[in-house]
Write an enzyme that holds these catalytic residues in place. Sequence first.
Site, mmCIF file in Angstrom:
data_model
loop_
_atom_site.group_PDB
_atom_site.id
_atom_site.type_symbol
_atom_site.label_atom_id
_atom_site.label_comp_id
_atom_site.label_asym_id
_atom_site.label_seq_id
_atom_site.Cartn_x
_atom_site.Cartn_y
_atom_site.Cartn_z
ATOM 1 N N ASP A 12 1.066 -1.343 0.138
ATOM 2 C CA ASP A 12 0.097 0.031 -0.029
ATOM 3 C C ASP A 12 1.260 1.443 0.539
ATOM 4 O OD1 ASP A 12 -1.958 1.948 0.458
ATOM 5 O OD2 ASP A 12 -2.261 1.736 2.362
ATOM 6 N N LYS A 74 2.387 10.656 -3.824
ATOM 7 C CA LYS A 74 1.794 10.892 -4.371
ATOM 8 C C LYS A 74 0.368 11.949 -4.486
ATOM 9 C CE LYS A 74 -1.734 6.806 -3.418
ATOM 10 N NZ LYS A 74 -2.298 6.309 -2.241
ATOM 11 N N GLU A 178 -7.389 0.404 -3.755
ATOM 12 C CA GLU A 178 -7.549 0.479 -2.522
ATOM 13 C C GLU A 178 -8.739 0.701 -2.275
ATOM 14 O OE1 GLU A 178 -5.947 4.030 -1.361
ATOM 15 O OE2 GLU A 178 -3.513 3.695 -2.510
ATOM 16 N N ASP A 201 -12.859 5.010 2.249
ATOM 17 C CA ASP A 201 -11.662 5.068 2.961
ATOM 18 C C ASP A 201 -10.889 6.351 2.637
ATOM 19 O OD1 ASP A 201 -8.671 4.499 2.890
ATOM 20 O OD2 ASP A 201 -8.802 3.443 0.474
#
Length: 512
Positions: A12, A74, A178, A201
Site C-alpha cells: 500500500d 502521491k 485501495e 477510505d
Amino acid sequence: MQSNKKICIGIDLGTTYSCVGVIQHGNVEIIANEEGSRTTPSMVAFHADHDPLIGNSAKNEAALNPENTVFDSKRLIGRCFDDPNVQEDMKSWPFTVVSDAGRPRIKATHQGGVRYFPPEAISSMVLARMKETAEAYLGTTVTNAVITVPAYFSNAQRVATKDAAVSAGLNVLQMINEPTAAAIAYGYEKVEGKKNVLIYDLGGGTFDVSVLTIVNGNFDVRSTSGNTHLGGEDFDSRLVGYLREEFRRQFPAKDLSTNKRALSRLRTAAEKAKRELSFASQASVIIDSLFESIDWKVDITRARFEALCSDLFSKTLEPVQKALRDAKLDKSQIDEVVLVGGSTRIPKVQKLLQDFFNGKRLNKSVNPDEAVAYGAAIQAAILGGDNSLPLLQDLRLTDVTPFSLGIEVKTDDMAIVVDRNTTIPVQKNQTFVTQFDNQTVVAFNVYEGEHAKTTENNLLGHFMIQGVPPAPAGYEMFDVTFDIDKNGILNVAAVNKSTKKQNNITIVLNWK
Ligand code: AMP
C-alpha cells in the site's frame, strides 16, 4: 500436493504512510520496518553528503532539513505542474516544485548538487524501501508485488505509479484499487451469504468510496467514486492555518511565514494534535523555541478543529451518494459500511457518515492503517499461485471502469462510449459521422473523464482514418468499438462504413 508458489508481496503506497504485507504459513503478515513500525512514512530526505534517508529517519529530519525533505509525491504523481491542486499544495510544502515542460519536478540538494526529481522517483524510493523491508523479514529477494492505488486515480496517475514500482526493481503483478483491497481484507474469511458493502477510505491524501457485492468469495465492485485530493493532510493544513493566525495574533510583530523550519515543526505538531483530538476533547500544541526563541503553547479544542474542517468532512458525503447512485442501491440496502484509512478515526467524520446512513453502526473490524496492504497481500498470494489456502482459490475479483471513456466530437465535446462504473471486460459500439463537408481525414481522440468538454478530461490516445470520400457533413459513417479485456487493455477501433477503411489503437488501462 506440489505448490508452485512464488513469494509475492502486497504494498500500500500511501500519501503519508506506506505498508507492506505477505502471506506466510497461511497467515497475512504485515511486516514491520527496521524501526519496528508496521507503517513507514512515505518520505525521503536528501543530503548534500550522503545517501537519502527514507521513511522514519526522513520524517525525524523534516524540521532540520525542511527544504530537502520530500513527502506527498502521491499528490503530484501523474499530474501536470499547472494542475490547480498542485498549485494549491505547493503553498504549504517546505520543498520547492518547479515545472519541466509542464511536468512537476521536486528540487532538492542531493550529494553536492541541486537535483530535480520527478514525483515517480520519490515514490520509487519509498517502494524500494518497502521491498527491502519485506526482504529483510523474509530473508530472500522479492520482486513480485501487487501495488495499490486510489480507485479514483486516472490512467496517467496509475502509469506513473507503475513506472515508480518498476524502477524500484519490482515486477508489478497487478495494481488494485485501495478500497477493493480493503474489501478483501474485510470480506476474506468473514462474509457468508450475500452482502452489499460500502468501503469508506479516507487516508492522508486521498478519499475513495467503493460499493461492492460480496457473495461466495466473489468480490464484485459495483461502483467507485472519490476525490484524489482530499484527506488528513488537508485537515493538517487547516489546523496549520489556524495556528499561524493564532501565533500572529499573540505576536503581531513576528512573521512565521518565511521560516520553513518553524512551519515544518508547526505542521508536525498540528498532525499530532489532530490525532489526539480523535480521543480527547482538547489538545495542546507545545513547540520549544518555535521562532526567535519563543517557546509556544496553545490549546485547541475538538470543536474548533471540527469547525475548521467541517466543509471538508461534509465533502466526503458527495462521492458516497454518487457511488450509491451508480451502484443503483439505496443506502438502506448497504449491509456494512466499512471504515478504512487513518482519517476515519476522526469522531466527526464517523458521526457524519453514521447520520447519513440513518444511525447505522459503522464497521471498524479492519485495521484502518493496514487493511489495504492486507488485502493486497492476499491478492498477491493468489496471483503467485499460493494454493495452500483453500479460501484463496475461491476468491474472485471483478472491477469497474472508474471513469467514462469516449471520443471527441465537434471541437471539444465528449461523446461517452463506455459509462463509468461499467464492469470489465466489456465491448461497446457506437456510430459516428463526419463533422464537416468534404472531410477526408477523421481524427479519433480517446478520452477518460466525466466532463462534457474533452479539454477538461484526460487524453488517452488518438488515431486517424484517411481517404474518406468527400461528402456533405454527417454523410460518411464510422462504426467505433471500445473493447476492454479482463486485463484492462482498451482497444478502440473505427471502420468507415462506405470504404471499409479502418484503424485502431491499443491503450493499456491500469485499472486492473
Ligand atoms: P493512511 O493514508 O490511511 O495511512 O492515513 C494516514 C492519515 O491518517 C494521516 O493524515 C494521519 O494524520 C491520519 N490519522 C492517523 N491516525 C489518526 C487519528 N487518530 N485521528 C485523526 N487522523 C489520524
